[in-house]
Scaffold this motif. Structure first.
Motif, PDB file in Angstrom:
ATOM      1  N   UNK A  57     -39.062 -44.031  -4.493  1.00  0.00           N
ATOM      2  CA  UNK A  57     -39.995 -43.924  -5.626  1.00  0.00           C
ATOM      3  C   UNK A  57     -40.426 -42.491  -5.880  1.00  0.00           C
ATOM      4  N   UNK A  58     -40.242 -41.616  -4.872  1.00  0.00           N
ATOM      5  CA  UNK A  58     -40.592 -40.198  -4.996  1.00  0.00           C
ATOM      6  C   UNK A  58     -39.378 -39.337  -5.349  1.00  0.00           C
ATOM      7  N   UNK A  59     -38.268 -39.986  -5.701  1.00  0.00           N
ATOM      8  CA  UNK A  59     -37.070 -39.234  -6.065  1.00  0.00           C
ATOM      9  C   UNK A  59     -36.250 -38.748  -4.895  1.00  0.00           C
ATOM     10  N   UNK A  60     -36.479 -39.315  -3.713  1.00  0.00           N
ATOM     11  CA  UNK A  60     -35.738 -38.950  -2.507  1.00  0.00           C
ATOM     12  C   UNK A  60     -34.756 -40.078  -2.201  1.00  0.00           C
ATOM     13  N   UNK A  61     -33.524 -39.719  -1.862  1.00  0.00           N
ATOM     14  CA  UNK A  61     -32.489 -40.714  -1.574  1.00  0.00           C
ATOM     15  C   UNK A  61     -32.447 -41.025  -0.072  1.00  0.00           C
ATOM     16  N   UNK A  62     -32.888 -42.231   0.340  1.00  0.00           N
ATOM     17  CA  UNK A  62     -32.766 -42.592   1.753  1.00  0.00           C
ATOM     18  C   UNK A  62     -31.389 -43.142   2.051  1.00  0.00           C
ATOM     19  N   UNK A  63     -30.902 -42.881   3.268  1.00  0.00           N
ATOM     20  CA  UNK A  63     -29.619 -43.432   3.697  1.00  0.00           C
ATOM     21  C   UNK A  63     -29.733 -43.814   5.168  1.00  0.00           C
ATOM     22  N   UNK A  64     -29.343 -45.037   5.494  1.00  0.00           N
ATOM     23  CA  UNK A  64     -29.403 -45.520   6.867  1.00  0.00           C
ATOM     24  C   UNK A  64     -28.256 -44.923   7.672  1.00  0.00           C
ATOM     25  N   UNK A  65     -28.567 -44.479   8.882  1.00  0.00           N
ATOM     26  CA  UNK A  65     -27.570 -43.900   9.782  1.00  0.00           C
ATOM     27  C   UNK A  65     -27.641 -44.610  11.126  1.00  0.00           C
ATOM     28  N   UNK A  66     -26.538 -44.636  11.837  1.00  0.00           N
ATOM     29  CA  UNK A  66     -26.539 -45.224  13.169  1.00  0.00           C
ATOM     30  C   UNK A  66     -25.137 -45.519  13.635  1.00  0.00           C
ATOM     31  N   UNK A  67     -25.003 -45.739  14.911  1.00  0.00           N
ATOM     32  CA  UNK A  67     -23.713 -46.064  15.515  1.00  0.00           C
ATOM     33  C   UNK A  67     -23.357 -47.517  15.210  1.00  0.00           C
ATOM     34  N   UNK A  68     -22.139 -47.945  15.552  1.00  0.00           N
ATOM     35  CA  UNK A  68     -21.791 -49.361  15.362  1.00  0.00           C
ATOM     36  C   UNK A  68     -22.741 -50.316  16.079  1.00  0.00           C
ATOM     37  N   UNK A  69     -23.371 -49.862  17.153  1.00  0.00           N
ATOM     38  CA  UNK A  69     -24.318 -50.709  17.869  1.00  0.00           C
ATOM     39  C   UNK A  69     -25.605 -50.954  17.079  1.00  0.00           C
ATOM     40  N   UNK A  70     -25.804 -50.193  16.001  1.00  0.00           N
ATOM     41  CA  UNK A  70     -27.025 -50.339  15.188  1.00  0.00           C
ATOM     42  C   UNK A  70     -26.834 -51.246  13.983  1.00  0.00           C
ATOM     43  N   UNK A  71     -25.691 -51.923  13.898  1.00  0.00           N
ATOM     44  CA  UNK A  71     -25.431 -52.787  12.742  1.00  0.00           C
ATOM     45  C   UNK A  71     -26.496 -53.875  12.625  1.00  0.00           C
ATOM     46  N   UNK A  72     -26.888 -54.465  13.740  1.00  0.00           N
ATOM     47  CA  UNK A  72     -27.930 -55.497  13.715  1.00  0.00           C
ATOM     48  C   UNK A  72     -29.268 -54.946  13.256  1.00  0.00           C
ATOM     49  N   UNK A  73     -29.598 -53.725  13.679  1.00  0.00           N
ATOM     50  CA  UNK A  73     -30.841 -53.097  13.231  1.00  0.00           C
ATOM     51  C   UNK A  73     -30.803 -52.842  11.730  1.00  0.00           C
ATOM     52  N   UNK A  74     -29.650 -52.404  11.231  1.00  0.00           N
ATOM     53  CA  UNK A  74     -29.513 -52.165   9.788  1.00  0.00           C
ATOM     54  C   UNK A  74     -29.713 -53.459   9.009  1.00  0.00           C
ATOM     55  N   UNK A  75     -29.163 -54.555   9.530  1.00  0.00           N
ATOM     56  CA  UNK A  75     -29.333 -55.847   8.863  1.00  0.00           C
ATOM     57  C   UNK A  75     -30.806 -56.250   8.834  1.00  0.00           C
ATOM     58  N   UNK A  76     -31.533 -55.970   9.910  1.00  0.00           N
ATOM     59  CA  UNK A  76     -32.964 -56.298   9.953  1.00  0.00           C
ATOM     60  C   UNK A  76     -33.746 -55.474   8.937  1.00  0.00           C
ATOM     61  N   UNK A  77     -33.392 -54.200   8.796  1.00  0.00           N
ATOM     62  CA  UNK A  77     -34.063 -53.352   7.811  1.00  0.00           C
ATOM     63  C   UNK A  77     -33.751 -53.824   6.397  1.00  0.00           C
ATOM     64  N   UNK A  78     -32.505 -54.108   6.139  1.00  0.00           N
ATOM     65  CA  UNK A  78     -32.105 -54.543   4.802  1.00  0.00           C
ATOM     66  C   UNK A  78     -32.743 -55.870   4.426  1.00  0.00           C
ATOM     67  N   UNK A  79     -32.975 -56.752   5.423  1.00  0.00           N
ATOM     68  CA  UNK A  79     -33.641 -58.032   5.159  1.00  0.00           C
ATOM     69  C   UNK A  79     -35.090 -57.837   4.737  1.00  0.00           C
ATOM     70  N   UNK A  80     -35.693 -56.742   5.168  1.00  0.00           N
ATOM     71  CA  UNK A  80     -37.091 -56.450   4.816  1.00  0.00           C
ATOM     72  C   UNK A  80     -37.206 -55.643   3.526  1.00  0.00           C
ATOM     73  N   UNK A  81     -36.087 -55.109   3.037  1.00  0.00           N
ATOM     74  CA  UNK A  81     -36.127 -54.204   1.886  1.00  0.00           C
ATOM     75  C   UNK A  81     -36.176 -54.980   0.575  1.00  0.00           C
ATOM     76  N   UNK A  82     -36.844 -54.400  -0.417  1.00  0.00           N
ATOM     77  CA  UNK A  82     -36.944 -55.029  -1.730  1.00  0.00           C
ATOM     78  C   UNK A  82     -35.690 -54.819  -2.569  1.00  0.00           C
ATOM     79  N   UNK A  83     -34.873 -53.818  -2.166  1.00  0.00           N
ATOM     80  CA  UNK A  83     -33.622 -53.544  -2.855  1.00  0.00           C
ATOM     81  C   UNK A  83     -32.645 -52.937  -1.855  1.00  0.00           C
ATOM     82  N   UNK A  84     -31.351 -52.963  -2.140  1.00  0.00           N
ATOM     83  CA  UNK A  84     -30.378 -52.440  -1.173  1.00  0.00           C
ATOM     84  C   UNK A  84     -30.622 -50.962  -0.844  1.00  0.00           C
ATOM     85  N   UNK A  85     -30.354 -50.608   0.418  1.00  0.00           N
ATOM     86  CA  UNK A  85     -30.468 -49.225   0.877  1.00  0.00           C
ATOM     87  C   UNK A  85     -29.061 -48.745   1.229  1.00  0.00           C
TER      88      UNK A  85
END
Length: 341
Positions: free
Chosen positions: A210-238
């Protein structure tokens, strides 16, 4: 009896055993460079799990020897290294295993912290009292050589070809280049005790966008589950690069960002070493020991009575990281981004 100082003139070949952790490997760079500066005629070999990837562009290394998995394999490797006839082995990790490996390598002089393994070393340095930052702690190991170097910020060299590859990866993920780009690093090697709640990561991503900054999720293959948890909480895709980069590309990828947000973990130190501000969220660990070093670095820590505990999992209510709110992290990110623009 106190060991005699090591004569620098007699050193032709050096083995530096780097730490097993990614972040500590970065924090050891000032020690490596101070050593090379004092022993300019010596051939320096780097040994450790990250030296072939994170240190691939580090200048002045004669060889990079990657340690294998398993204690037996690493000790066998140490025996083979005896053929190199090292004059000096500088052992940065504090483990008994690395002390034994140094002995097996046949190095004439073996320097490291002596607690629990002094008999394996020729020069056992006393462990410093009190909280000492890891950069300063590693530099103290140069004292037997008469090298007194002041702590400095680690600097990591980046291969230009890797920068091109990193830009292509960001483009393929749909991350635009015009707006500020902030990486949200997921995961930490210590365990879940270091992790900020997924709902807050998602909320931060929304606030930054909303402030004009582009967020991007980073992490190793072991973080795929964490990314899914974040995306489930997000109002729109990240936008996400989780599982799509690799250690050799990490410095170049982080160098393409304007800031990084994450736990006290290796990527925060890599970001700092390539000149990118990291907003590091501390919980069970201690920023006095391992905060990223360099211009624009921010360490957020609301220390409860139980911290630092250094536990992999919190046995109570995770109050250390629950105390860090989205507003505070957003303000820190926007401040460091504004200074870079």
């Amino acid at each position: 009896m106190k060991a005699r100082p090591i004569p620098r003139k007699g050193i032709a070949r050096v083995l530096v055993r780097f730490p097993n952790w990614l972040g500590d490997t970065v924090l050891a760079l000032p020690t490596l460079r101070a050593l090379r500066g004092a022993l300019q005629a010596a051939e320096v070999w780097a040994l450790g799990p990250w030296v072939g990837s994170i240190l691939e562009s580090e200048p002045g290394l004669a060889r990079r020897v990657v340690t294998p998995g398993g204690v037996v394999a690493r000790l066998a490797q140490a025996r083979r290294l005896e053929q190199a006839r090292f004059d000096l082995a500088l052992i940065l990790p504090n483990s008994l295993e690395t002390g034994l490996a140094a002995r097996l390598s046949g190095a004439r002089w073996r320097v490291g912290y002596g607690e629990g393994r002094a008999r394996l070393l020729t020069h056992a340095v006393p462990t410093p009292p009190g909280p000492v930052h890891q950069v300063a702690s590693y530099l103290r190991l140069l004292a037997p050589l008469g090298i007194d170097a002041a702590p400095s910020a680690p600097v990591l060299a980046v291969d230009p070809a890797r920068r091109v590859e990193a830009r292509r990866l960001l483009e393929d993920a749909g991350v635009p280049s015009g707006a500020p780009r902030v990486g949200l690093q997921l995961g930490a090697a210590l365990g879940p005790a270091k992790l900020w709640p997924a709902a807050r990561v998602a909320a931060l991503a929304s606030r930054l966008e909303s402030q004009g900054v582009e967020p991007v999720l980073l992490g190793s293959p072991q973080a795929v589950g964490l990314a899914a948890a974040v995306e489930a909480e997000a109002s729109r895709p990240i936008r996400s690069l989780v599982g799509r980069d690799r250690p050799a590309l990490l410095p170049a990828l982080l160098a393409e960002l304007d800031a990084l947000v994450g736990a006290d973990s290796g990527p925060a130190h890599v970001a700092a070493a390539v000149g990118v501000p990291a907003v590091t969220l501390f919980g069970p660990t201690d920023p006095r020991l391992t905060a990223p070093v360099g211009p624009g670095q921010r360490a957020l820590w609301h220390r409860p009575a139980c911290a630092p505990c250094f536990l992999r999992e919190c046995p109570i209510d995770h109050r250390c990281l629950e105390a860090i709110h989205v507003d505070e992290v957003e303000a820190a990110v926007l401040a460091v981004v504004a200074r870079r623009r």
